[in-house]
Write a protein that holds these residues in place. Structure first.
Motif, PDB file in Angstrom:
ATOM      1  N   ILE A 165       0.530   8.444  36.747  1.00 15.91           N
ATOM      2  CA  ILE A 165       1.659   9.179  37.336  1.00 15.91           C
ATOM      3  C   ILE A 165       1.912   8.691  38.765  1.00 15.91           C
ATOM      4  N   LEU A 166       0.843   8.435  39.521  1.00 15.07           N
ATOM      5  CA  LEU A 166       1.014   7.914  40.879  1.00 15.07           C
ATOM      6  C   LEU A 166       1.702   6.562  40.843  1.00 15.07           C
ATOM      7  N   ASP A 167       1.296   5.685  39.919  1.00 14.43           N
ATOM      8  CA  ASP A 167       1.980   4.395  39.779  1.00 14.43           C
ATOM      9  C   ASP A 167       3.479   4.615  39.564  1.00 14.43           C
ATOM     10  N   GLY A 168       3.793   5.544  38.649  1.00 16.65           N
ATOM     11  CA  GLY A 168       5.197   5.837  38.379  1.00 16.65           C
ATOM     12  C   GLY A 168       5.915   6.394  39.588  1.00 16.65           C
ATOM     13  N   PHE A 169       5.254   7.268  40.333  1.00 16.56           N
ATOM     14  CA  PHE A 169       5.844   7.892  41.523  1.00 16.56           C
ATOM     15  C   PHE A 169       6.157   6.824  42.583  1.00 16.56           C
ATOM     16  N   LEU A 170       5.231   5.874  42.773  1.00 19.46           N
ATOM     17  CA  LEU A 170       5.437   4.829  43.774  1.00 19.46           C
ATOM     18  C   LEU A 170       6.614   3.930  43.385  1.00 19.46           C
ATOM     19  N   HIS A 171       6.762   3.665  42.098  1.00 20.42           N
ATOM     20  CA  HIS A 171       7.951   2.929  41.638  1.00 20.42           C
ATOM     21  C   HIS A 171       9.206   3.777  41.851  1.00 20.42           C
ATOM     22  N   TYR A 172       9.091   5.059  41.545  1.00 18.63           N
ATOM     23  CA  TYR A 172      10.248   5.959  41.592  1.00 18.63           C
ATOM     24  C   TYR A 172      10.816   6.105  42.999  1.00 18.63           C
ATOM     25  N   ILE A 173       9.947   6.113  44.014  1.00 16.47           N
ATOM     26  CA  ILE A 173      10.447   6.250  45.394  1.00 16.47           C
ATOM     27  C   ILE A 173      11.004   4.928  45.923  1.00 16.47           C
ATOM     28  N   GLU A 191       6.958   2.244  33.491  1.00 19.19           N
ATOM     29  CA  GLU A 191       7.834   1.359  34.272  1.00 19.19           C
ATOM     30  C   GLU A 191       9.223   1.286  33.659  1.00 19.19           C
ATOM     31  N   ASN A 192       9.294   1.241  32.330  1.00 21.03           N
ATOM     32  CA  ASN A 192      10.599   1.223  31.661  1.00 21.03           C
ATOM     33  C   ASN A 192      11.358   2.525  31.911  1.00 21.03           C
ATOM     34  N   ASP A 193      10.638   3.648  31.881  1.00 21.94           N
ATOM     35  CA  ASP A 193      11.278   4.943  32.134  1.00 21.94           C
ATOM     36  C   ASP A 193      11.788   5.039  33.576  1.00 21.94           C
ATOM     37  N   ILE A 194      10.996   4.516  34.520  1.00 24.25           N
ATOM     38  CA  ILE A 194      11.426   4.558  35.923  1.00 24.25           C
ATOM     39  C   ILE A 194      12.687   3.723  36.108  1.00 24.25           C
ATOM     40  N   ASN A 195      12.783   2.606  35.387  1.00 28.81           N
ATOM     41  CA  ASN A 195      14.004   1.787  35.441  1.00 28.81           C
ATOM     42  C   ASN A 195      15.216   2.558  34.946  1.00 28.81           C
ATOM     43  N   LEU A 196      14.973   3.566  34.107  1.00 34.47           N
ATOM     44  CA  LEU A 196      16.050   4.431  33.614  1.00 34.47           C
ATOM     45  C   LEU A 196      16.222   5.661  34.498  1.00 34.47           C
ATOM     46  N   ASP A 197      15.535   5.655  35.655  1.00 38.04           N
ATOM     47  CA  ASP A 197      15.614   6.728  36.646  1.00 38.04           C
ATOM     48  C   ASP A 197      15.064   8.058  36.122  1.00 38.04           C
ATOM     49  N   ILE A 198      14.036   7.980  35.289  1.00 37.40           N
ATOM     50  CA  ILE A 198      13.369   9.189  34.808  1.00 37.40           C
ATOM     51  C   ILE A 198      12.315   9.604  35.827  1.00 37.40           C
ATOM     52  N   ASN A 199      12.355  10.867  36.209  1.00 40.89           N
ATOM     53  CA  ASN A 199      11.445  11.379  37.235  1.00 40.89           C
ATOM     54  C   ASN A 199      10.045  11.559  36.648  1.00 40.89           C
ATOM     55  N   PRO A 200       9.020  10.872  37.204  1.00 42.19           N
ATOM     56  CA  PRO A 200       7.684  10.914  36.603  1.00 42.19           C
ATOM     57  C   PRO A 200       6.827  12.122  36.987  1.00 42.19           C
ATOM     58  N   ILE A 201       7.326  12.986  37.873  1.00 42.41           N
ATOM     59  CA  ILE A 201       6.467  14.076  38.346  1.00 42.41           C
ATOM     60  C   ILE A 201       6.794  15.431  37.712  1.00 42.41           C
ATOM     61  N   THR A 202       7.674  15.432  36.732  1.00 42.74           N
ATOM     62  CA  THR A 202       7.980  16.698  36.072  1.00 42.74           C
ATOM     63  C   THR A 202       6.836  17.106  35.156  1.00 42.74           C
ATOM     64  N   LYS A 203       6.749  18.388  34.901  1.00 40.58           N
ATOM     65  CA  LYS A 203       5.696  18.904  34.028  1.00 40.58           C
ATOM     66  C   LYS A 203       5.756  18.232  32.660  1.00 40.58           C
ATOM     67  N   GLU A 204       6.950  18.125  32.109  1.00 37.43           N
ATOM     68  CA  GLU A 204       7.088  17.550  30.769  1.00 37.43           C
ATOM     69  C   GLU A 204       6.718  16.077  30.757  1.00 37.43           C
ATOM     70  N   TYR A 205       7.027  15.373  31.840  1.00 42.18           N
ATOM     71  CA  TYR A 205       6.693  13.944  31.857  1.00 42.18           C
ATOM     72  C   TYR A 205       5.187  13.740  31.992  1.00 42.18           C
ATOM     73  N   ILE A 206       4.549  14.536  32.798  1.00 43.06           N
ATOM     74  CA  ILE A 206       3.091  14.447  32.936  1.00 43.06           C
ATOM     75  C   ILE A 206       2.423  14.698  31.580  1.00 43.06           C
ATOM     76  N   LYS A 207       2.913  15.694  30.861  1.00 37.29           N
ATOM     77  CA  LYS A 207       2.390  15.966  29.525  1.00 37.29           C
ATOM     78  C   LYS A 207       2.699  14.807  28.575  1.00 37.29           C
ATOM     79  N   LYS A 208       3.881  14.215  28.756  1.00 35.34           N
ATOM     80  CA  LYS A 208       4.268  13.080  27.908  1.00 35.34           C
ATOM     81  C   LYS A 208       3.319  11.899  28.106  1.00 35.34           C
ATOM     82  N   VAL A 209       2.967  11.619  29.357  1.00 36.07           N
ATOM     83  CA  VAL A 209       2.073  10.489  29.640  1.00 36.07           C
ATOM     84  C   VAL A 209       0.704  10.713  28.999  1.00 36.07           C
ATOM     85  N   HIS A 210       0.187  11.917  29.117  1.00 39.69           N
ATOM     86  CA  HIS A 210      -1.093  12.240  28.473  1.00 39.69           C
ATOM     87  C   HIS A 210      -0.979  12.064  26.961  1.00 39.69           C
ATOM     88  N   ASN A 211       0.129  12.515  26.400  1.00 38.65           N
ATOM     89  CA  ASN A 211       0.350  12.388  24.961  1.00 38.65           C
ATOM     90  C   ASN A 211       0.462  10.920  24.553  1.00 38.65           C
TER      91      ASN A 211
END
Length: 403
Positions: A224-232, A102-122
């Motif tokens: 990631i879906l939660d992030g995507f719904l915030h992002y849109i 949620e904090n990242d989405i507030n910074l307009d970070i796109n949650p569906i990129t390959k690197e972000y998906i890997k980041k969330v898992h990490n």
């Protein structure tokens, strides 16, 4: 092999009106929730719901922990039972990652990129005490144990896997598929919010289908879906969450996911590799689940309903019907004032409960100690805190009720 179509699109390139109407209703009703109370109360509810959401998302994976136990873990009050403590830590990891997304989405970070998906898992699997969840059992088709494998947080799997009936894509193709996922779900600005919602919900299946990691794909895909719904820009999301609806319909959710794995049946079944018809059914299931959760929270958040349930809660507590110590006299007046105003100065509590100054100070201290009130300091204003016991009674069916 690929995961097209990325949304249920007809041969003429359009989305059926049935889906668009459902999506538009969700967008409108979700936004109305955001305007139902003052922002301070809504923030308190969102904080409580992160706890609840971790319960439901983990329950989908058959590893649910009661929100009361999650709340205790947040205060570092862990169970003496190692298995229960382990699950408490799993829930805390989920809550912390949801906050970070949620904090990242507030910074307009796109949650569906390959690197972000890997980041969330990490992020998820690198949290405290999560190392025990990184030792994965590899099984054959007969569900017989082959060997244990150590999973590296944030690393794409390096072995082929089969989950139920789904033979996931070859591990060599996962990197390419995640790049494709990132590119295709980068939605153009001209699409309406309703269209974006349909694409976002559809993307959940496609990410589960790719199955990027050795384990944790369900949890990560829902985060990631939660992030995507915030992002849109889906206003009100966070005051309801789709994981509760999916958990209440686990079997239907699993069937919908499995059906959407199907390869297209004929040349009239869309233009992609997978079945457009089955993706459409999955999207409808997700839309209806979302709408059900919104309507549930709309009813819960009606001011008169909340005020009545607060009155009833205090009466039951004081009549020893809830298995907790009686609340201080006047607690319901404090709770309802905070419900309306969001926060109040400590000096005003005396007028609300009609007690002497020393008694009032004692009441405030007790309600803070019992996690009904929160404050940023000894002289700062008071806010309402929806602790798990309180929430289980005033938001019926939101979490398992505590008698």
């Amino acid at each position: 092999m690929d995961f097209t179509p990325i949304a249920p699109i007809q041969l003429d390139g359009s989305i059926k009106n049935e889906l668009l109407v459902l999506a538009e209703e969700i967008v409108i009703k979700s936004a109305k929730i955001e305007g139902s109370h003052n922002k301070i109360i809504l923030t308190s509810i969102k904080n409580m719901l992160r706890n609840v959401n971790s319960h439901y998302s983990n329950q989908i994976e058959s590893e649910g922990t009661h929100p009361v136990d999650i709340e205790k873990a947040m205060r570092k009050e862990y169970s003496s039972n190692e298995k229960k403590k382990r699950l408490q830590m799993l829930s805390i990891a989920h809550i912390r990652v949801q906050e970070e997304i949620e904090n990242d989405i507030n910074l307009d970070i796109n949650p569906i990129t390959k690197e972000y998906i890997k980041k969330v898992h990490n992020l998820f699997y690198s949290k405290e005490a999560m190392d025990s969840f990184c030792k994965i059992k590899l099984k054959n088709k007969n569900q017989e144990l082959i060997r244990y494998v150590d999973m590296l947080p944030g690393e794409i799997r390096t072995t082929d896997v089969e989950v139920g009936k789904h033979l996931a894509p070859k591990y060599e193709d996962v990197d390419y598929l995640l790049n494709m996922f990132e590119t295709l779900y980068e939605l153009p600005k001209y699409k309406t919010k309703s269209e974006k919602l349909i694409y976002a919900l559809s993307s959940h299946h496609r990410l589960v289908w790719i199955h990027p990691f050795l384990d944790g794909n369900g949890r990560v895909s829902r985060l990631i879906l939660d992030g995507f719904l915030h992002y849109i820009g889906l206003e009100g999301y966070g005051l309801w969450n789709i994981s509760r609806g999916l958990s209440r319909n686990i079997k239907q959710y699993q069937i919908a996911l499995s059906n959407a794995d199907e390869i297209k049946f004929s040349q009239t079944d869309g233009r992609g590799f997978l079945s457009n018809k089955m993706l459409e059914e999955f999207a409808i299931f997700m839309l209806k689940t979302s709408l059900d959760q919104i309507e549930y929270m709309q009813n819960c958040l009606k001011l008169d309903n909340l005020a009545n349930r607060i009155d009833n809660y205090c009466k039951k507590a004081n009549a020893s019907f809830l298995g907790i110590s009686s609340l201080p006299d006047g607690s319901e007046n404090i709770f309802k004032a905070l419900l309306i105003h969001g926060e109040i100065e400590r000096g005003k509590v005396q007028d609300l409960i009609g007690k002497k100054k020393t008694v009032t100070a004692s009441v405030i201290k007790e309600l803070i100690d019992r996690y009904y009130l929160v404050s940023d300091g000894p002289k700062k204003p008071l806010r309402l805190n929806f602790n798990a016991h309180f929430a289980s009674q005033i938001f019926p069916e939101l979490i398992p009720i505590i008698e």
